[in-house]
Design an enzyme around this catalytic site. Structure first.
Site, PDB file in Angstrom:
ATOM      1  N   VAL A  33      27.527 -41.160   6.454  1.00 20.75           N
ATOM      2  CA  VAL A  33      25.881 -41.285   6.358  1.00 20.75           C
ATOM      3  C   VAL A  33      25.327 -41.248   7.939  1.00 20.75           C
ATOM      4  O   VAL A  33      24.774 -41.163   8.800  1.00 20.75           O
ATOM      5  CB  VAL A  33      25.470 -41.459   5.144  1.00 20.75           C
ATOM      6  N   ASP A  34      25.986 -42.371   8.123  1.00 21.29           N
ATOM      7  CA  ASP A  34      25.243 -43.055   9.287  1.00 21.29           C
ATOM      8  C   ASP A  34      26.070 -42.074  10.887  1.00 21.29           C
ATOM      9  O   ASP A  34      24.360 -42.085  10.919  1.00 21.29           O
ATOM     10  CB  ASP A  34      26.936 -44.766   8.886  1.00 21.29           C
TER      11      ASP A  34
END
Length: 169
Positions: A33-34
């Site tokens: 996600v990052d």
């Protein structure tokens, strides 16, 4: 009361006030996600994170805390970065994981965000079992006093979506 919704999809495509990033403590991007948020949001997010590292978080953002930056090119106004704990069979870190969601909602309230999109924090590379992560996430959001009107859990795959939707009352 906060409406909790569930979507299987890409968190970087959510039209919400704030997107929660499952960040690492460096705040400088990573995988999962990052990485997706940093890639889709563009250099403005990384620049804002670098400023945070140079000032308030010289040693990085501690697990369980949250901080906001611009959302850059994302269709959201803000990114709320939170650092989830790495799962451990030897140590119960559930309180830290719950803190990620509570602190993200606190930051959302400070920003005036009415809609927030959450990923399944810690359930990827940090190896938190998705069913337990879903239980902690949904229970925490349900029990947190917040002005956020919609908390949207955006799940990347079918197993995560199934684990989160199983938490409905």
């Amino acid at each position: 009361m906060t409406d909790i919704t569930y979507v299987q999809g890409d968190i970087t495509e959510q039209h919400v006030d704030a997107v929660v990033n499952a960040a690492n403590s460096s705040l400088l991007g990573g995988g999962g996600v990052d990485g997706a948020i940093h890639r889709a949001g563009g250099p403005e997010i990384l620049d804002a994170c670098r400023e945070l590292r140079a000032s308030r978080f010289r040693d990085g953002l501690p697990a369980g805390q949250a901080v906001a930056t611009t959302a850059g090119r994302l269709p959201a106004r803000w990114v709320i970065h939170t650092v989830g704990p790495v799962w451990s069979a030897a140590e119960d870190r559930s309180a830290l994981l719950a803190s990620c969601y509570r602190e993200s909602l606190r930051v959302a309230d400070e920003l005036g965000a009415a809609t927030v999109a959450f990923p399944a924090v810690s359930t990827g590379v940090y190896r938190w079992p998705v069913e337990d992560g879903a239980r902690i996430a949904v229970e925490t959001v349900r029990s947190t006093d917040t002005a956020v009107r919609e908390a949207r859990f955006v799940l990347f795959n079918a197993p995560a979506y199934a684990a989160f939707t199983a938490q409905q009352p």
